[in-house]
Design a protein around this motif. Structure first.
Motif, PDB file in Angstrom:
ATOM      1  N   ILE A 164       0.748  -1.189   0.116  1.00 17.69           N
ATOM      2  CA  ILE A 164      -0.111  -0.303  -0.043  1.00 17.69           C
ATOM      3  C   ILE A 164       0.847   1.142  -0.087  1.00 17.69           C
ATOM      4  O   ILE A 164       0.262   2.294  -0.658  1.00 17.69           O
ATOM      5  CB  ILE A 164      -0.854   0.027   1.266  1.00 17.69           C
ATOM      6  CG1 ILE A 164      -2.091   1.052   1.228  1.00 17.69           C
ATOM      7  CG2 ILE A 164      -0.255   0.255   2.654  1.00 17.69           C
ATOM      8  CD1 ILE A 164      -3.094   0.745  -0.114  1.00 17.69           C
ATOM      9  N   GLY A 165       2.015   1.232   0.698  1.00 18.58           N
ATOM     10  CA  GLY A 165       3.052   2.166   0.581  1.00 18.58           C
ATOM     11  C   GLY A 165       3.444   2.778  -0.795  1.00 18.58           C
ATOM     12  O   GLY A 165       3.788   3.947  -1.051  1.00 18.58           O
ATOM     13  N   CYS A 166       3.173   2.094  -1.957  1.00 18.54           N
ATOM     14  CA  CYS A 166       3.685   2.384  -3.108  1.00 18.54           C
ATOM     15  C   CYS A 166       2.808   3.549  -3.698  1.00 18.54           C
ATOM     16  O   CYS A 166       2.988   4.004  -4.839  1.00 18.54           O
ATOM     17  CB  CYS A 166       3.414   1.237  -4.125  1.00 18.54           C
ATOM     18  SG  CYS A 166       4.790  -0.044  -3.744  1.00 18.54           S
ATOM     19  N   VAL A 167       1.473   3.799  -3.047  1.00 18.93           N
ATOM     20  CA  VAL A 167       0.535   4.778  -3.612  1.00 18.93           C
ATOM     21  C   VAL A 167       1.253   5.987  -3.843  1.00 18.93           C
ATOM     22  O   VAL A 167       0.645   6.879  -4.445  1.00 18.93           O
ATOM     23  CB  VAL A 167      -0.738   4.972  -2.885  1.00 18.93           C
ATOM     24  CG1 VAL A 167      -1.358   3.529  -2.714  1.00 18.93           C
ATOM     25  CG2 VAL A 167      -0.299   5.221  -1.332  1.00 18.93           C
ATOM     26  N   TRP A 168       2.481   6.362  -2.805  1.00 17.81           N
ATOM     27  CA  TRP A 168       2.810   7.627  -3.021  1.00 17.81           C
ATOM     28  C   TRP A 168       3.915   7.544  -3.986  1.00 17.81           C
ATOM     29  O   TRP A 168       4.739   8.592  -4.425  1.00 17.81           O
ATOM     30  CB  TRP A 168       3.498   7.999  -1.691  1.00 17.81           C
ATOM     31  CG  TRP A 168       2.411   7.766  -0.576  1.00 17.81           C
ATOM     32  CD1 TRP A 168       2.448   7.000   0.531  1.00 17.81           C
ATOM     33  CD2 TRP A 168       1.295   8.704  -0.356  1.00 17.81           C
ATOM     34  NE1 TRP A 168       1.229   6.922   1.330  1.00 17.81           N
ATOM     35  CE2 TRP A 168       0.610   8.158   0.771  1.00 17.81           C
ATOM     36  CE3 TRP A 168       0.650   9.722  -1.162  1.00 17.81           C
ATOM     37  CZ2 TRP A 168      -0.585   8.752   1.079  1.00 17.81           C
ATOM     38  CZ3 TRP A 168      -0.492  10.202  -0.533  1.00 17.81           C
ATOM     39  CH2 TRP A 168      -1.208   9.848   0.427  1.00 17.81           C
ATOM     40  N   GLU A 169       4.371   6.679  -4.629  1.00 18.65           N
ATOM     41  CA  GLU A 169       5.553   6.413  -5.545  1.00 18.65           C
ATOM     42  C   GLU A 169       4.948   6.249  -6.873  1.00 18.65           C
ATOM     43  O   GLU A 169       5.866   6.652  -8.068  1.00 18.65           O
ATOM     44  CB  GLU A 169       6.554   5.564  -5.120  1.00 18.65           C
ATOM     45  CG  GLU A 169       6.983   5.844  -3.750  1.00 18.65           C
ATOM     46  CD  GLU A 169       8.181   4.754  -3.455  1.00 18.65           C
ATOM     47  OE1 GLU A 169       8.796   4.085  -4.559  1.00 18.65           O
ATOM     48  OE2 GLU A 169       8.495   4.636  -2.335  1.00 18.65           O
ATOM     49  N   LEU A 170       3.929   5.748  -7.330  1.00 20.55           N
ATOM     50  CA  LEU A 170       3.429   5.387  -8.304  1.00 20.55           C
ATOM     51  C   LEU A 170       2.651   6.488  -9.148  1.00 20.55           C
ATOM     52  O   LEU A 170       1.874   7.208  -8.374  1.00 20.55           O
ATOM     53  CB  LEU A 170       2.632   4.202  -8.446  1.00 20.55           C
ATOM     54  CG  LEU A 170       3.409   2.860  -8.209  1.00 20.55           C
ATOM     55  CD1 LEU A 170       2.380   1.758  -8.166  1.00 20.55           C
ATOM     56  CD2 LEU A 170       4.517   2.662  -8.903  1.00 20.55           C
TER      57      LEU A 170
END
Length: 314
Positions: A164-170
């Motif tokens: 879920i942390g990838c929402v800020w990088e994608l």
């Protein structure tokens, strides 16, 4: 945050996590919520019946003590679950992250239902009252952060096997604005804020206008929220439903020591009940209607204080 390399590689499946979505964890949360909601409803109904009858009624000290234990347990469980989930945001996939949010929502509804039934007890001590207020605020803040994560995952259409942390990088690949999940997430966040505001007013107000009406309506609303969160979690879980992500094993359907421990933890509040029955703990019964307006931070007359010191164990 996780590196872009981790977010760029989309796994085909993810491992299960019985500590979050195991059968024992879900059942323990549901049983606790069911017991607490039932106790809250019984106390609200009894108080309404007592106020409409000239006969003296049993103050049910044991049920109030048991409910207080479950209420404290629920607010701490909600804070603990969400704190651990945020700390593991770089490894938790949206499936597990969303289940934590639903369980936290269930604990919030259960705690607020107990607040409706026990508000006069909480007002006896300003320290305990403000401590509970602080815990409610922390729970709300964590819930809002969770809602933002979930909202971002819907907007950016985050793959279900990425953390879920990838929402800020994608970058956003599609626009899901206006979708049912998108609107539902916003409504849930706004609803949590509104409920917190009403609960704060109910807890801190010196004058309880429409006291019984607020209790009944609030209890129905909290029960509906609890049922909705439970149904959503069960339908999404591997143990009882169908996950929206491919799991590499069936660990969430198996019973382990951790699963059994979650069920055994339900016994802890019962210990206080046994202590009351044995006379080890004295608990003040609820105030009568004519005394409620005088109660705030221990503002009782000598006669009223003597009344609260009478103990009825049943």
């Amino acid at each position: 945050m996780s590196g872009r390399g981790n977010c760029a590689v989309i796994p085909g499946a993810v491992p299960s996590d019985a500590g979050i979505a195991g059968a024992g964890v879900l059942l323990a949360s549901t049983i606790t919520a069911g017991l607490a909601l039932s106790l809250s409803a019984s106390l609200v109904v009894q108080e309404f019946w007592r106020s409409s009858s000239s006969r003296s009624r049993n103050p049910s000290v044991i049920r109030r003590k048991l409910l207080n234990g479950y209420s404290d347990q629920q607010i701490m469980v909600g804070i603990g679950l969400q704190s651990v989930g945020l700390a593991k945001a770089n490894s938790l996939v949206p499936y597990h992250f969303f289940l934590i949010w639903m369980l936290a929502l269930l604990s919030m509804a259960t705690h607020n239902a107990a607040l409706l039934a026990l508000v006069q007890d909480f007002k006896r001590d300003w320290v305990l009252r403000w401590m509970r207020q602080f815990l409610m605020f922390v729970n709300l803040a964590l819930s809002c952060v969770y809602g933002i994560y979930v909202l971002q995952s819907k907007v950016k259409d985050l793959p279900s096997t990425l953390p879920i942390g990838c929402v800020w990088e994608l970058d956003s690949t599609t626009s899901n604005v206006g979708g049912l999940d998108y609107v539902g997430t916003i409504v849930t966040i706004a609803g949590n804020c509104i409920v917190f505001g009403l609960a704060t007013w109910y807890l801190q107000s010196r004058r309880q206008r429409f006291y019984q009406a607020v209790q009944v309506v609030g209890l129905i609303l909290m029960s509906a929220i609890a049922i909705g969160a439970t149904v959503r979690a069960y339908l999404l879980s591997q143990a009882f439903g169908k996950p929206d992500v491919k799991l590499s094993d069936d660990g969430e359907t198996q019973w382990s020591f951790g699963q059994l421990l979650s069920i055994l933890m339900l016994i802890l509040p019962v210990i206080s009940v046994v202590e009351i029955l044995r006379g080890e703990i004295a608990v003040a019964p609820p105030l009568q209607d004519e005394d409620k307006q005088a109660l705030f931070d221990g503002e009782l007359s000598d006669n009223q204080r003597a009344t609260t010191e009478r103990i009825d164990r049943y």
